[in-house]
Design a protein around this motif. Structure first.
Motif, PDB file in Angstrom:
ATOM      1  N   GLU A  60       0.869  -1.177   0.000  1.00  0.00           N
ATOM      2  CA  GLU A  60       0.000   0.000   0.000  1.00  0.00           C
ATOM      3  C   GLU A  60       0.903   1.223   0.000  1.00  0.00           C
ATOM      4  N   LEU A  61       0.654   2.119  -0.942  1.00  0.00           N
ATOM      5  CA  LEU A  61       1.451   3.331  -1.049  1.00  0.00           C
ATOM      6  C   LEU A  61       0.580   4.544  -0.740  1.00  0.00           C
ATOM      7  N   ASN A  62       0.981   5.312   0.272  1.00  0.00           N
ATOM      8  CA  ASN A  62       0.268   6.532   0.647  1.00  0.00           C
ATOM      9  C   ASN A  62       1.234   7.705   0.567  1.00  0.00           C
ATOM     10  N   LEU A  63       0.855   8.738  -0.174  1.00  0.00           N
ATOM     11  CA  LEU A  63       1.678   9.928  -0.315  1.00  0.00           C
ATOM     12  C   LEU A  63       0.906  11.146   0.178  1.00  0.00           C
ATOM     13  N   VAL A  64       1.585  12.033   0.895  1.00  0.00           N
ATOM     14  CA  VAL A  64       1.016  13.336   1.245  1.00  0.00           C
ATOM     15  C   VAL A  64       1.758  14.361   0.404  1.00  0.00           C
ATOM     16  N   LEU A  65       0.994  15.149  -0.344  1.00  0.00           N
ATOM     17  CA  LEU A  65       1.539  16.118  -1.294  1.00  0.00           C
ATOM     18  C   LEU A  65       1.145  17.529  -0.881  1.00  0.00           C
ATOM     19  N   ASN A  66       2.084  18.463  -1.005  1.00  0.00           N
ATOM     20  CA  ASN A  66       1.763  19.880  -0.822  1.00  0.00           C
ATOM     21  C   ASN A  66       1.421  20.436  -2.205  1.00  0.00           C
ATOM     22  N   LYS A  67       0.134  20.434  -2.509  1.00  0.00           N
ATOM     23  CA  LYS A  67      -0.342  20.785  -3.849  1.00  0.00           C
ATOM     24  C   LYS A  67      -0.145  22.277  -4.145  1.00  0.00           C
ATOM     25  N   PRO A  68       0.429  22.592  -5.304  1.00  0.00           N
ATOM     26  CA  PRO A  68       0.519  23.992  -5.713  1.00  0.00           C
ATOM     27  C   PRO A  68      -0.790  24.450  -6.358  1.00  0.00           C
ATOM     28  N   SER A  69      -1.009  25.751  -6.356  1.00  0.00           N
ATOM     29  CA  SER A  69      -2.117  26.319  -7.111  1.00  0.00           C
ATOM     30  C   SER A  69      -1.846  26.103  -8.601  1.00  0.00           C
ATOM     31  N   GLY A  70      -2.918  25.898  -9.372  1.00  0.00           N
ATOM     32  CA  GLY A  70      -2.763  25.712 -10.806  1.00  0.00           C
ATOM     33  C   GLY A  70      -2.672  24.266 -11.240  1.00  0.00           C
ATOM     34  N   TYR A  71      -2.685  23.356 -10.293  1.00  0.00           N
ATOM     35  CA  TYR A  71      -2.663  21.920 -10.599  1.00  0.00           C
ATOM     36  C   TYR A  71      -4.024  21.316 -10.278  1.00  0.00           C
ATOM     37  N   LEU A  72      -4.539  20.536 -11.211  1.00  0.00           N
ATOM     38  CA  LEU A  72      -5.852  19.927 -11.052  1.00  0.00           C
ATOM     39  C   LEU A  72      -5.746  18.653 -10.227  1.00  0.00           C
ATOM     40  N   SER A  73      -6.702  18.462  -9.331  1.00  0.00           N
ATOM     41  CA  SER A  73      -6.747  17.223  -8.533  1.00  0.00           C
ATOM     42  C   SER A  73      -7.371  16.118  -9.380  1.00  0.00           C
ATOM     43  N   LEU A 102      -8.756  19.043  -4.043  1.00  0.00           N
ATOM     44  CA  LEU A 102      -8.678  20.480  -3.826  1.00  0.00           C
ATOM     45  C   LEU A 102      -8.951  21.209  -5.136  1.00  0.00           C
ATOM     46  N   ASP A 103      -9.548  22.407  -5.046  1.00  0.00           N
ATOM     47  CA  ASP A 103      -9.813  23.204  -6.237  1.00  0.00           C
ATOM     48  C   ASP A 103      -8.511  23.537  -6.958  1.00  0.00           C
ATOM     49  N   LEU A 104      -8.639  23.922  -8.222  1.00  0.00           N
ATOM     50  CA  LEU A 104      -7.477  24.263  -9.042  1.00  0.00           C
ATOM     51  C   LEU A 104      -6.622  25.341  -8.398  1.00  0.00           C
ATOM     52  N   ASP A 105      -7.273  26.360  -7.801  1.00  0.00           N
ATOM     53  CA  ASP A 105      -6.541  27.481  -7.222  1.00  0.00           C
ATOM     54  C   ASP A 105      -6.243  27.315  -5.732  1.00  0.00           C
ATOM     55  N   THR A 106      -6.539  26.143  -5.184  1.00  0.00           N
ATOM     56  CA  THR A 106      -6.297  25.880  -3.762  1.00  0.00           C
ATOM     57  C   THR A 106      -4.990  25.120  -3.578  1.00  0.00           C
ATOM     58  N   GLU A 107      -4.257  25.466  -2.537  1.00  0.00           N
ATOM     59  CA  GLU A 107      -2.989  24.811  -2.230  1.00  0.00           C
ATOM     60  C   GLU A 107      -3.145  23.878  -1.031  1.00  0.00           C
ATOM     61  N   GLY A 108      -2.081  23.124  -0.783  1.00  0.00           N
ATOM     62  CA  GLY A 108      -2.001  22.410   0.479  1.00  0.00           C
ATOM     63  C   GLY A 108      -2.080  20.908   0.425  1.00  0.00           C
ATOM     64  N   LEU A 109      -2.449  20.358   1.553  1.00  0.00           N
ATOM     65  CA  LEU A 109      -2.350  18.921   1.806  1.00  0.00           C
ATOM     66  C   LEU A 109      -3.320  18.115   0.960  1.00  0.00           C
ATOM     67  N   LEU A 110      -2.747  17.207   0.181  1.00  0.00           N
ATOM     68  CA  LEU A 110      -3.533  16.301  -0.654  1.00  0.00           C
ATOM     69  C   LEU A 110      -3.020  14.889  -0.439  1.00  0.00           C
ATOM     70  N   VAL A 111      -3.932  13.944  -0.301  1.00  0.00           N
ATOM     71  CA  VAL A 111      -3.561  12.545  -0.080  1.00  0.00           C
ATOM     72  C   VAL A 111      -3.720  11.760  -1.377  1.00  0.00           C
ATOM     73  N   LEU A 112      -2.676  11.026  -1.730  1.00  0.00           N
ATOM     74  CA  LEU A 112      -2.695  10.101  -2.859  1.00  0.00           C
ATOM     75  C   LEU A 112      -2.442   8.710  -2.306  1.00  0.00           C
ATOM     76  N   THR A 113      -3.263   7.753  -2.685  1.00  0.00           N
ATOM     77  CA  THR A 113      -3.136   6.405  -2.121  1.00  0.00           C
ATOM     78  C   THR A 113      -3.510   5.343  -3.144  1.00  0.00           C
ATOM     79  N   THR A 114      -2.915   4.172  -3.003  1.00  0.00           N
ATOM     80  CA  THR A 114      -3.288   3.042  -3.852  1.00  0.00           C
ATOM     81  C   THR A 114      -4.494   2.297  -3.291  1.00  0.00           C
TER      82      THR A 114
END
Length: 235
Positions: A60-73, A102-114
């Motif tokens: 199981e792979l879990n990643l926490v990403l600090n999402k930049p603004s301008g990137y689509l979830s 998170l919205d396109l213009d929102t930053e911060g904590l995003l979880v990516l998981t398998t």
């Protein structure tokens, strides 16, 4: 698992391409050059290399990403860069699900998981997992009474619901910290719009017990689900 299936799952190419990798003696397992496509490997214990690079295995792979603004979830998009574009080898070879978009213009904590089950657990209203945001408003705000009591706003389907701040405080001029236990479509923005404010900057800094910490914009790290769901597993 057969070595060709394992490499196919990790997107190392078609069956023909993987067969060529093996034929060209580029696949090594436990210091042994592999010659057959049907060679069986122990996922947890065997060491697999391709072109001298170790291919790690994650049950199981879990990643926490600090999402930049301008990137689509999203995993793919024809118009915008996506958060998956930020993920490097070998993690981008895994089927990562985005939990708590998170919205396109929102930053911060995003979880990516398998894990689809883990992704659902994070976002399910029944889990009541707290989400913490830092909000920049168009004007200063000192009275949080309405948000603490709850305001009626609409979700992504146009259905009305009661949105309430679990906790809210002033961080500085025009800057607010708010904690909610849902995270529906544009929820934080709509909550502040309801009381007469426009959100001009939004950043998620925490989900459950998982925090951004010192992750810079665009950076990510591996985490264990216990970091996020500590209370569920240990209380």
């Amino acid at each position: 698992m057969r070595i060709d299936k394992y490499l196919s799952n990790l997107k190392y190419g078609s069956r023909t391409e993987i067969k060529k990798l093996i034929k060209d003696k580029k696949v090594i397992v436990n210091n042994e050059v592999i010659k057959n496509n049907d060679f069986k490997i122990d996922l947890k214990n065997d060491s697999v290399l391709i072109d001298g690079k170790v291919i790690p295995y994650f049950e199981e792979l879990n990643l926490v990403l600090n999402k930049p603004s301008g990137y689509l979830s999203a995993n793919k998009d024809n118009l915008h860069k996506t958060v998956i574009d930020l993920i490097d080898e070998p993690f981008n070879r895994y089927d990562l699900k985005i939990s708590g978009r998170l919205d396109l213009d929102t930053e911060g904590l995003l979880v990516l998981t398998t894990s689809g089950e883990f992704a659902h657990e994070i976002t399910s209203p029944n889990s009541n997992i707290l989400k913490t945001y830092e909000v920049l408003l168009d004007k200063d705000c000192n009275d949080f009474t309405e948000l603490e009591k709850g305001v009626i706003i609409k979700d992504g389907k146009g259905n009305e619901y009661l949105a309430k701040a679990i906790a809210i405080s002033r961080l500085g001029f025009c800057k607010i910290k708010i904690v909610i236990d849902e995270g529906k479509f544009h929820q934080v923005k709509r909550m502040f719009e309801k009381i007469g404010y426009i959100v001009i900057g939004l950043k998620r800094v925490k989900i459950g017990n998982l925090e951004l910490g010192d992750l810079k914009i665009g950076e990510y790290r591996i985490f264990k689900r216990e970091e996020l769901l500590w209370q569920i597993y240990y209380c």
